[in-house]
Design a protein around this motif. Sequence first.
Motif, mmCIF file in Angstrom:
data_model
loop_
_atom_site.group_PDB
_atom_site.id
_atom_site.type_symbol
_atom_site.label_atom_id
_atom_site.label_comp_id
_atom_site.label_asym_id
_atom_site.label_seq_id
_atom_site.Cartn_x
_atom_site.Cartn_y
_atom_site.Cartn_z
ATOM 1 N N SER A 13 0.832 -1.206 0.000
ATOM 2 C CA SER A 13 0.000 0.000 0.000
ATOM 3 C C SER A 13 0.870 1.261 0.000
ATOM 4 C CB SER A 13 -0.919 0.006 1.223
ATOM 5 O OG SER A 13 -0.161 0.212 2.392
ATOM 6 N N GLU A 14 0.246 2.390 -0.310
ATOM 7 C CA GLU A 14 0.940 3.679 -0.294
ATOM 8 C C GLU A 14 1.431 4.016 1.112
ATOM 9 O OE1 GLU A 14 1.819 5.997 -2.605
ATOM 10 O OE2 GLU A 14 1.293 4.495 -4.100
ATOM 11 N N ALA A 15 0.628 3.663 2.126
ATOM 12 C CA ALA A 15 1.006 3.952 3.510
ATOM 13 C C ALA A 15 2.291 3.209 3.891
ATOM 14 C CB ALA A 15 -0.125 3.567 4.457
ATOM 15 N N ILE A 16 2.397 1.952 3.475
ATOM 16 C CA ILE A 16 3.595 1.164 3.782
ATOM 17 C C ILE A 16 4.793 1.731 3.041
ATOM 18 C CG2 ILE A 16 4.657 -1.110 3.553
ATOM 19 C CD1 ILE A 16 1.844 -2.305 3.947
ATOM 20 N N GLU A 17 4.610 2.090 1.771
ATOM 21 C CA GLU A 17 5.712 2.662 1.002
ATOM 22 C C GLU A 17 6.184 3.986 1.579
ATOM 23 O OE1 GLU A 17 5.966 2.577 -3.279
ATOM 24 O OE2 GLU A 17 4.300 1.153 -3.331
ATOM 25 N N SER A 18 5.255 4.828 2.012
ATOM 26 C CA SER A 18 5.657 6.116 2.590
ATOM 27 C C SER A 18 6.342 5.907 3.939
ATOM 28 C CB SER A 18 4.458 7.051 2.728
ATOM 29 O OG SER A 18 3.535 6.560 3.664
ATOM 30 N N TYR A 19 5.886 4.910 4.712
ATOM 31 C CA TYR A 19 6.536 4.612 5.982
ATOM 32 C C TYR A 19 7.958 4.104 5.741
ATOM 33 C CZ TYR A 19 7.219 2.867 10.715
ATOM 34 O OH TYR A 19 7.702 2.635 11.978
ATOM 35 N N LEU A 20 8.136 3.253 4.732
ATOM 36 C CA LEU A 20 9.468 2.761 4.391
ATOM 37 C C LEU A 20 10.364 3.916 3.950
ATOM 38 C CD1 LEU A 20 11.434 0.389 3.886
ATOM 39 C CD2 LEU A 20 10.485 0.265 1.576
ATOM 40 N N ASP A 21 9.839 4.813 3.120
ATOM 41 C CA ASP A 21 10.630 5.974 2.679
ATOM 42 C C ASP A 21 11.050 6.841 3.857
ATOM 43 O OD1 ASP A 21 10.574 5.270 0.032
ATOM 44 O OD2 ASP A 21 8.816 6.490 -0.444
ATOM 45 N N LYS A 22 10.133 7.015 4.811
ATOM 46 C CA LYS A 22 10.438 7.811 6.004
ATOM 47 C C LYS A 22 11.562 7.155 6.809
ATOM 48 C CE LYS A 22 8.390 9.202 10.365
ATOM 49 N NZ LYS A 22 7.272 8.946 11.255
ATOM 50 N N LYS A 23 11.495 5.830 6.974
ATOM 51 C CA LYS A 23 12.531 5.123 7.737
ATOM 52 C C LYS A 23 13.863 5.095 6.986
ATOM 53 C CE LYS A 23 12.002 3.284 11.232
ATOM 54 N NZ LYS A 23 12.197 3.766 12.583
ATOM 55 N N ILE A 75 4.203 -5.856 9.689
ATOM 56 C CA ILE A 75 4.925 -5.236 8.573
ATOM 57 C C ILE A 75 5.668 -3.979 9.015
ATOM 58 C CG2 ILE A 75 2.970 -3.906 7.695
ATOM 59 C CD1 ILE A 75 4.707 -5.289 5.009
ATOM 60 N N TYR A 76 5.060 -3.189 9.886
ATOM 61 C CA TYR A 76 5.733 -1.975 10.361
ATOM 62 C C TYR A 76 6.896 -2.333 11.292
ATOM 63 C CZ TYR A 76 1.909 0.588 8.254
ATOM 64 O OH TYR A 76 1.024 1.092 7.354
ATOM 65 N N GLY A 77 6.727 -3.394 12.047
ATOM 66 C CA GLY A 77 7.811 -3.855 12.921
ATOM 67 C C GLY A 77 9.010 -4.337 12.132
ATOM 68 N N VAL A 78 8.759 -5.073 11.044
ATOM 69 C CA VAL A 78 9.869 -5.565 10.236
ATOM 70 C C VAL A 78 10.575 -4.409 9.531
ATOM 71 C CG1 VAL A 78 8.697 -6.086 8.030
ATOM 72 C CG2 VAL A 78 10.549 -7.522 8.796
ATOM 73 N N ILE A 79 9.826 -3.384 9.140
ATOM 74 C CA ILE A 79 10.455 -2.201 8.527
ATOM 75 C C ILE A 79 11.346 -1.504 9.551
ATOM 76 C CG2 ILE A 79 10.002 0.108 7.590
ATOM 77 C CD1 ILE A 79 7.502 -1.081 6.244
ATOM 78 N N ASP A 80 10.860 -1.327 10.782
ATOM 79 C CA ASP A 80 11.658 -0.676 11.830
ATOM 80 C C ASP A 80 12.957 -1.434 12.095
ATOM 81 O OD1 ASP A 80 9.755 1.299 12.166
ATOM 82 O OD2 ASP A 80 8.759 0.284 13.844
#
Length: 184
Positions: A13-23, A75-80
């Motif tokens: 999703s766009e939210a996941i992609e933007s969160y990844l870009d932020k991290k 998914i957010y935990g694995v990105i972090d």
Amino acid sequence: MDVKTFARGFELSEAIESYLDKKLEKVKRALGMFVSRDDVHIEARFDKDGPYYTLRLMTHINGKDIVVQEKANDIYGVIDIACDNFEKAIKRERELHKSYHKSSVKGLTEAMAEELSPRYEIEDEEDKIDSVKRVYLMQASLEEAIAQMDVMEHQFFVFRNVDTGEINMLYRKNGKYALIEFQE
């Protein structure tokens, strides 16, 4: 700097992609001088295997592949987790790069480029060699080489040992590791 994102097993999703870009902004800051180079890219591969998400972050700087792979049920935990570990790995490589260049030693990549510039030709042996692949010789400690070999899931790994300065080959033998140290 280009970030290539791939997903398998679910829709990104766009939210996941933007969160990844932020991290990854912290990672880009950690890259520092490498961000301006055109040949530095970050590849992010997401996989969903049952309830778990796997994120594999990869880049290539200083003739070395930096790969971090993490697994979590969120998914957010694995990105972090993956972004934090990726940032640490890049900072380690940057410090190693700084220490080598402070001593005004010619870089391994430049030396290899000069040494290997004339490519050899195989005429009679075409049936025996299926493909030729040119890779950078990584400078690493034994522990880093074992970790790189495990992450890449290769059966062997050739590297220049930073402790001895010699070329070494690490390979799997009966479930354990074996080391060959070459003499020049």
